[in-house]
Design an enzyme around this catalytic site. Structure first.
Site, PDB file in Angstrom:
ATOM      1  N   ASP A 108      49.327  48.298  46.166  1.00 19.71           N
ATOM      2  CA  ASP A 108      48.488  48.339  44.973  1.00 19.71           C
ATOM      3  C   ASP A 108      49.276  48.812  43.758  1.00 19.71           C
ATOM      4  O   ASP A 108      49.681  49.969  43.690  1.00 19.71           O
ATOM      5  CB  ASP A 108      47.298  49.273  45.230  1.00 19.71           C
ATOM      6  CG  ASP A 108      46.321  49.299  44.067  1.00 19.71           C
ATOM      7  OD1 ASP A 108      46.279  48.314  43.313  1.00 19.71           O
ATOM      8  OD2 ASP A 108      45.605  50.299  43.913  1.00 19.71           O
ATOM      9  N   ASP A 315      48.674  43.279  36.595  1.00 19.16           N
ATOM     10  CA  ASP A 315      48.262  43.757  37.907  1.00 19.16           C
ATOM     11  C   ASP A 315      48.407  42.658  38.953  1.00 19.16           C
ATOM     12  O   ASP A 315      47.864  41.567  38.793  1.00 19.16           O
ATOM     13  CB  ASP A 315      46.806  44.236  37.852  1.00 19.16           C
ATOM     14  CG  ASP A 315      46.306  44.735  39.195  1.00 19.16           C
ATOM     15  OD1 ASP A 315      47.024  45.527  39.832  1.00 19.16           O
ATOM     16  OD2 ASP A 315      45.213  44.325  39.616  1.00 19.16           O
TER      17      ASP A 315
END
Length: 432
Positions: A108, A315
């Site tokens: 992540d 992201d």
């Protein structure tokens, strides 16, 4: 701050090779596999799913993940609590402890802490693999409450024996609580021997529950905060990492995450933009100035005032590129004006879709970020959501923007934390 034993990647088997200490490898750099959760190499892989089903599931996870980035009118603590625990798109296999213990976790770029479920566990979510037993690791040490990592970690507290406790919670009610500790982390390099990183700060979770999948056992934080994998590798990788994400259709291969000298991005077509420091520091921020469709340039509202530096998060865990509603509608209108095809209704959240035809001519789309013009290809701007439907891979949200992973596919993207830059290079990632 990692140990001499191994860090693997998203769903990679631990190699029975001699371990190379990271300090010995830092001059040459190294790479690890980054495996998409829908890849054949992933434990999530379902051979009965079609590409369109996988895309639809990825879109759902993308919208679930949006809450992680809702920055307006909330405190840093609230933002940290909004991660959807099972929404990540990429996995990593790591080895923790001495001897090494294999762990599969969600990678992540929007969070920091590396944590896994541990024995003894008062409450644990179901996982297929055994739990890590810290008593079996000769290099495992709990951190004291005076450790800088304890003081800097949001949600930490002090136990009665003066050891540091961590607590992370997520917007979907998932959570992990346990000991903040240090142990050896081993990464399985694709280019040589496994890399061991001593004294890596990790969370050893003894109380964890929520929507986590039983095929994983934790999270690998790749964000910008002090306890993330990237920050802990620090000087040993000269603050550099890069990745090259494969298109969704290439389920038989895996992407790569590169470190140190292997992460240098140079050559034809390279453009670079500043990384902007902002809060929370877990995220990586860029400044979006405009998006061009053909010859029409759509200015990002408010950029000319100079008040929107760092207005976009990049992201890898978000599938779509998400834009503020008014700006998105201008982009959608401009794209639609260039396409001669029959409009159809698409999945929830995708408002510009067409009948999939071989002869559709897609417009040129360029994302203008500070000092860099990133020219996207059709695979970055449109996504096939079914055999008969293709949709614009952008959508709308409120107040901020996220540069998603479809827009990053077939680009080698390098992060240089020291120079505070991100570099983009058009690349065939299947050959990288």
């Amino acid at each position: 701050m990692y140990l001499c034993n191994y860090m693997a990647v998203i769903v990679l088997a631990i190699l029975s090779l001699p371990t190379l200490c990271l300090v010995d490898a830092q001059n040459g750099g190294f790479s690890v596999e980054l495996i998409h959760r829908d890849s054949i190499r992933s434990p999530f892989y379902n051979p009965s799913e079609t590409t369109s089903v996988r895309v639809t599931n990825a879109l759902r996870r993308s919208f679930d993940r949006v809450n992680h980035f809702k920055l307006s009118s909330v405190t840093t603590k609230a933002v940290e609590a909004e991660l959807i625990a099972n929404s990540g798109e990429y996995l990593m296999n790591i080895s923790v402890g001495s001897p090494g213990f294999d762990v599969v976790a969600i990678a992540d770029t929007g969070s920091d802490l590396i944590w896994t479920q541990c024995k003894p566990c008062s409450q644990c979510f179901k996982q297929e693999a055994p739990l890590f037993d810290p008593s079996k690791s000769s290099t495992y040490r709990k951190l004291s409450c005076n450790a800088s990592q304890c003081n800097s970690l949001q949600g930490s507290s002090c136990s009665t024996d003066n050891t540091c406790q961590y607590s992370v919670s997520y917007g979907d009610t998932s959570f992990s609580n346990g000991d903040l500790a240090a142990d050896t982390l081993t990464l399985a390099s694709t280019t040589g021997q496994p890399m061991a990183v001593p004294k890596t700060v990790i969370g050893c979770g003894h109380n964890n529950d929520g929507t986590f999948n039983e095929k994983t056992s934790g999270i690998i934080g790749l964000g910008g905060g002090e306890v993330s994998l990237i920050s802990q590798l620090g000087a040993s990788i000269a603050g550099k990492f890069s990745y090259c994400l494969l298109p969704i259709s290439e389920t038989g291969n895996s992407s790569r995450l590169n470190f140190g000298s292997n992460a240098v991005v140079s050559g034809t077509g390279v453009v670079s933009t500043p990384l902007v420091k902002s809060s929370p520091d877990s995220f990586y921020y860029l400044t979006l100035e405009a998006i061009s469709v053909g010859t029409k340039r759509i200015e990002f509202t408010g950029y000319s005032t100079g008040s929107h530096e760092g207005n976009m998060i990049i992201d890898s865990g978000t599938t779509l590129t998400l834009l503020p509603s008014d700006f998105y509608l201008e982009l959608e209108s401009a794209v639609d004006s260039h396409i001669n095809a029959t409009k159809v209704e698409g999945p929830q959240g995708l408002s510009l879709c067409y009948e999939a035809q071989n002869d559709i001519e897609f417009p040129d789309v360029t994302v203008h970020i500070t000092d860099a013009d990133v020219k996207l290809k059709p695979l970055n701007t449109f996504v096939l959501v079914s055999d008969k439907t293709i949709c614009l891979a952008f959508s709308s949200i409120q107040d901020f923007a996220i540069y998603g992973n479809i827009a990053q596919m077939n680009f080698l993207i390098g992060y240089d934390i020291g120079k505070q830059t991100i570099t983009f290079k058009p690349t065939d990632c299947s050959n990288n």
